[in-house]
Structure formats: structure tokens, C-alpha cells
Write a protein that holds these residues in place. Sequence first.
Motif, mmCIF file in Angstrom:
data_model
loop_
_atom_site.group_PDB
_atom_site.id
_atom_site.type_symbol
_atom_site.label_atom_id
_atom_site.label_comp_id
_atom_site.label_asym_id
_atom_site.label_seq_id
_atom_site.Cartn_x
_atom_site.Cartn_y
_atom_site.Cartn_z
ATOM 1 N N GLU A 283 0.848 -1.188 0.000
ATOM 2 C CA GLU A 283 0.000 0.000 0.000
ATOM 3 C C GLU A 283 0.884 1.237 0.000
ATOM 4 O O GLU A 283 1.989 1.225 0.513
ATOM 5 N N SER A 284 0.366 2.316 -0.545
ATOM 6 C CA SER A 284 1.173 3.531 -0.560
ATOM 7 C C SER A 284 0.387 4.793 -0.235
ATOM 8 O O SER A 284 0.972 5.862 -0.114
ATOM 9 N N SER A 285 -0.915 4.672 -0.051
ATOM 10 C CA SER A 285 -1.769 5.855 0.027
ATOM 11 C C SER A 285 -1.403 6.804 1.165
ATOM 12 O O SER A 285 -1.073 7.967 0.940
ATOM 13 N N ASP A 286 -1.445 6.331 2.402
ATOM 14 C CA ASP A 286 -1.255 7.220 3.546
ATOM 15 C C ASP A 286 0.100 7.051 4.230
ATOM 16 O O ASP A 286 0.423 7.806 5.145
ATOM 17 N N HIS A 287 0.872 6.073 3.815
ATOM 18 C CA HIS A 287 2.126 5.791 4.508
ATOM 19 C C HIS A 287 3.223 6.756 4.066
ATOM 20 O O HIS A 287 3.195 7.300 2.955
ATOM 21 N N VAL A 288 4.175 6.966 4.942
ATOM 22 C CA VAL A 288 5.286 7.873 4.674
ATOM 23 C C VAL A 288 6.551 7.035 4.497
ATOM 24 O O VAL A 288 7.079 6.472 5.462
ATOM 25 N N ILE A 289 7.024 6.933 3.270
ATOM 26 C CA ILE A 289 8.167 6.083 2.944
ATOM 27 C C ILE A 289 9.253 6.958 2.319
ATOM 28 O O ILE A 289 9.004 7.680 1.355
ATOM 29 N N SER A 290 10.463 6.871 2.852
ATOM 30 C CA SER A 290 11.552 7.703 2.345
ATOM 31 C C SER A 290 12.846 6.907 2.295
ATOM 32 O O SER A 290 13.216 6.250 3.285
ATOM 33 N N ASP A 291 13.521 6.958 1.147
ATOM 34 C CA ASP A 291 14.828 6.309 0.973
ATOM 35 C C ASP A 291 14.786 4.821 1.327
ATOM 36 O O ASP A 291 15.684 4.303 2.004
ATOM 37 N N CYS A 292 13.752 4.134 0.866
ATOM 38 C CA CYS A 292 13.600 2.697 1.130
ATOM 39 C C CYS A 292 13.592 1.940 -0.192
ATOM 40 O O CYS A 292 13.135 2.457 -1.219
ATOM 41 N N ASN A 293 14.071 0.724 -0.167
ATOM 42 C CA ASN A 293 14.073 -0.124 -1.355
ATOM 43 C C ASN A 293 13.445 -1.474 -1.040
ATOM 44 O O ASN A 293 13.780 -2.089 -0.016
ATOM 45 N N ASP A 294 12.558 -1.907 -1.942
ATOM 46 C CA ASP A 294 11.952 -3.239 -1.873
ATOM 47 C C ASP A 294 11.354 -3.528 -0.497
ATOM 48 O O ASP A 294 11.730 -4.487 0.181
#
Length: 348
Positions: A283-294
Motif C-alpha cells: 500500500e502507498s496511500s497514507d504511509h510515509v516512505i523515504s529512501d527505502c528499497n523493496d
Amino acid sequence: MKIQPVIMSGGSGTRLWPLSRRSYPKQFLNLVSNRSLFQETVLRLSGDASLFSAPLIIAGRDHAELVETQLKEIGIDAADIILEPCPRNTAAVAAVAAAWTADKNPDALALLSPADHHIEDKNAFHRAIKDGAVAAAKDHIVTFGIQPAHPHTGYGYIQSGNDVCKHVYEVAAFKEKPDHATAEAYIKSGGYFWNAGLFLFNSKSMLNELDQHAPDISAAAKQSLKECTEQGNARMLNEKEFSACPSDSVDYAIMEKTDKAAIVAPVDIGWTDIGSWSEASSESSDHVISDCNDITVRSSGPVIGAIGVDDLIIVATGDAVLVARKDCAQDVRKVVDELKRRGREDLL
């Protein structure tokens, strides 16, 4: 020849914890699209009235309402909904399915399909079913060999043998889940395919093989169906009879013993059993993801923040959080086993 879809929906999906729970197992979750795996499976085996009859659903005793609700959402009416009072593995389900089909739709071939698998190419799947139907009509019990994409150690393999008919072969051997070196050797040698757990058969042929190779399973399953009771819009198998049924898989009880086993191969349909979080979409809608891979991120509750991490699974619900390396995805069931040991029924 018509195909009678039989949707096996009794699994628990422990490797998809904490989203997958006993009360709401993985087949009813939206893991790859905006529909559940169960709904995707039913729709994949519906719509072509010239090929498919209305589906027979075989589910766990506590999931009748889920089944009915999700069928209504996609506008599909089941031919029947049969509930298992307790889990007894796929051979018992095959026996119930064969007995039901022999009685209700005797001219059809039964297609036993797990409810929790994902298939990208529906048209290619239908072509494989039609290929298999030629052999099943001649009393072969047909399985489907998925073209391996890589040396996977989480799947069993099937080795193909002599020709039966176009795209269908005798089964030379069933192989357990291999280590990586063995899986690589299978891929290199060719003639080995992932075991998808799909089966196509003439109901009378399956019943004959069950009577011969697994008579206790055959007798208990058929009697439990004969003595089933109405439960709303579904029917519950007789608990006394079904609980006495030995628990075994179709592979062990029938396919490794019969001389009628055949395989459609190679089947290239974009198949996966969504057996772990590494195979589910993120999921990607509300999550905060930064400088992450796979990384795989899922939540039915809190927003997840992840910074500077790679190759991780992060899954959250209102009462549990899972964090695991992706190469440990197959080990999530160990958490479930530990929770069982601790008596944490509230988390199962």
C-alpha cells in the motif's frame, strides 16, 4: 464439456498474519487488487456460460456470511455453499466436491481451485483448462504445472513424463519443496513445474480413485455430505462424520498413487499462491516512505513511517505489528505458532 468450478476457501493463511486471522483469513483480503483473492478467483471462473457452471463454494464453518457478502458484491450466485465443520485438508474437499458434482452436475468436469491464489492472465488460464479437459474427459486426473520463473524453494514441483494429448503429459514424479540447489537443478534440466494445487477431473473417476486409494477419506466425506444440514443459505457437513475423516492432501492421498495423474504444462499465466507477504502488493496511500528499497507496507490501522530501510515487510493492524526481513517471509507462521503456545487466541 462444461466445467464445474469448486472454490476451496477453507484455508487460514497464517503466513499473512497479522492481517489474516481465523475470522478473516487471507482469501477474503484485498491483497493484489481492489477485490479479495476469493472474489478474483470466483470471477476468473465465471462469466463464460458456455464453459463454466455456477461455482460450488466449500468454506470454513465460520465464513458463511463472508462468502455470501463477497459473492453479492460481485454479483455472482453460487450453485451451493458447503461449510466444513473442521479443516480436513484437500483430499476430503475433493471427495465432497466429486460427490456433489456427480449428483448435481454429472456431465461436468470438476475444477478444484484454491480461493487464495492470484492469476494475472485469465485467458491463458482458460486455454489451459480446455487443454486439460481433453485428458480429464478420458478419466485422467489433471493438475496444472506452472512454468517456473525462478528456482523457488517454497513450492513443490511436478516432473512431466510421456505425452497424453496436446499440452498434457503423464506425471513422472511429485517433488517436495526443494532446497535452492535442487530447485536450480530442476530449472536447468527442464520438465519440472511448480505445483499450483489445481485439479480437473471427471467426478466418477475421482470417486473411484478415492475409493481405491483413500477409502476412509472417501467414505467419511461422502457420508458427511449425505447427512449435511441447512445453515441459512449454506449447508454444513455432518460434524461427526467429517471430523472422523483422515486429513490428507490430494497430492498424497491420490495423485502420488493413481496411474491416472496427468499435468498440463507449461502453464504460463502469471500465477502465485500469495503464500507470504513477499508476494503481496504494497500500500502507498497514507504511509510515509523515504529512501527505502523493496519494502512491503500494509496496514488496516495506523499510518506507517519508514526511512532508510531495505528488504523489509512491515504490516500493522489495530492490535499487532509485524516487522520481518523479506527473506524470512515464509517464517511468519512461527509467530502464529508462538502466539498459539502462549494462548493468545485474541491475536489469532
